[in-house]
Scaffold this active site. Structure first.
Site, PDB file in Angstrom:
ATOM      1  N   HIS A  71      28.612  47.239  82.794  1.00  0.00           N
ATOM      2  CA  HIS A  71      28.421  45.788  82.946  1.00  0.00           C
ATOM      3  C   HIS A  71      28.732  45.019  81.666  1.00  0.00           C
ATOM      4  CE1 HIS A  71      25.009  47.194  85.835  1.00  0.00           C
ATOM      5  NE2 HIS A  71      26.169  47.161  86.469  1.00  0.00           N
TER       6      HIS A  71
ATOM      7  N   TYR B 144      16.219  45.950  76.392  1.00  0.00           N
ATOM      8  CA  TYR B 144      17.290  45.406  75.558  1.00  0.00           C
ATOM      9  C   TYR B 144      17.135  43.915  75.332  1.00  0.00           C
ATOM     10  CZ  TYR B 144      19.568  44.484  80.131  1.00  0.00           C
ATOM     11  OH  TYR B 144      19.868  44.088  81.415  1.00  0.00           O
TER      12      TYR B 144
ATOM     13  N   LYS C 203      24.073  42.964  72.727  1.00  0.00           N
ATOM     14  CA  LYS C 203      22.819  43.577  73.156  1.00  0.00           C
ATOM     15  C   LYS C 203      22.299  44.526  72.080  1.00  0.00           C
ATOM     16  CE  LYS C 203      24.152  43.508  78.023  1.00  0.00           C
ATOM     17  NZ  LYS C 203      24.544  44.322  79.178  1.00  0.00           N
TER      18      LYS C 203
ATOM     19  N   ASP D 127      28.034  48.415  91.861  1.00  0.00           N
ATOM     20  CA  ASP D 127      28.687  49.170  90.788  1.00  0.00           C
ATOM     21  C   ASP D 127      29.790  50.098  91.279  1.00  0.00           C
ATOM     22  OD1 ASP D 127      27.237  47.882  88.862  1.00  0.00           O
ATOM     23  OD2 ASP D 127      25.837  49.519  88.497  1.00  0.00           O
TER      24      ASP D 127
END
Length: 183
Positions: free
Chosen positions: A62, A132, A72, A170
Site C-alpha cells: 500500500h 505506525y 511512515k 489487495d
C-alpha cells in the site's frame, strides 16, 4: 538509538536503546530531534494507526499518491512480521527494488519509510499488533497499491501461497509494470 542505512535513500532501520531490569523495560520509540540530527529528515507525524492480524495475513503493498503521500514510522507491539517495502521513486537507482526486514516485539526494531514507497507486512507469529505513525492523513481517494506477489519484485513472503490470507482489495492491485509512478 541506533539508526542504520538500508541502501535505499531515506529508508532507515532503527534499533532503540532498551533499558531492562527486574521491573521490565523502557525505551524511547521515537525522538524527533535525534532522528532529524541522524538522518536530516524532519517529519511531522500527524496520525497514528494500529492493526492486529493473524498468522499468514498479508497487508499490502500500500501507499498514497501525492498530494497525500505518507512517510511512515513502523513497529511491532506484539508478535513478529516481515516488513516489506518497494521503492516507487522513479529517479532513484533503487526504483522497483524491495527491502524486507523482520520486526518483532522482541527485537523492537523499527523502520522509517519515506514517501514514495509501497509498504506491506506478513504476520509470521500466531498474531501480531502493528503500529505506525504517518506524516500525512489517510485519504481513501489517494490510496493505491502494487500487487503483493508481482513476480518482477521477487518478494519472499516467508508463508506458503496456500496459507496466505489476503483481502480482496489487495488481490486487485496492478503489477509494478502496469503502474505509472507519480513519485
Amino acid at each position: 538509538m541506533n539508526i542504520e542505512a538500508t541502501g535505499f535513500d531515506d529508508l532507515y532501520l532503527i534499533t532503540p536503546k532498551v533499558f531492562e531490569d527486574q521491573r521490565g523495560y523502557f525505551f524511547e520509540s521515537f525522538h524527533h530531534k535525534k532522528f532529524r540530527e541522524a538522518t536530516g529528515i524532519d517529519c511531522d507525524f500527524v496520525q497514528d494507526n494500529q492493526s492486529r492480524s493473524s498468522h499468514g495475513v498479508i497487508r499490502g503493498l500500500h501507499f498514497q499518491v501525492p498530494p497525500m503521500a505518507q512517510a511512515k514510522f513502523v513497529r511491532v507491539l506484539q508478535g513478529e512480521v516481515l516488513d516489506v517495502v518497494v521503492d516507487l521513486r522513479k529517479e532513484k537507482s533503487t526504483f522497483g527494488k524491495s527491502y524486507s526486514t523482520l520486526l518483532s516485539a522482541e527485537n523492537k526494531k523499527q523502520l522509517f519509510i519515506p514517501r514514495g514507497f509501497a509498504h506491506g507486512i506478513v504476520v509470521l507469529s500466531e498474531s501480531a499488533e502493528f503500529f505506525y505513525k504517518c506524516d500525512n492523513y489517510y485519504s481513501p481517494e489517494n490510496e493505491r497499491g502494487i500487487m503483493y506477489d508481482d513476480t518482477s519484485l521477487n518478494i519472499d513472503w516467508k508463508i506458503e501461497a496456500d496459507k496466505r490470507i489476503i483481502s480482496d482489495k489487495d488481490t486487485k492491485h496492478p503489477s509494478l509494470e502496469e503502474f505509472t509512478s507519480p513519485f
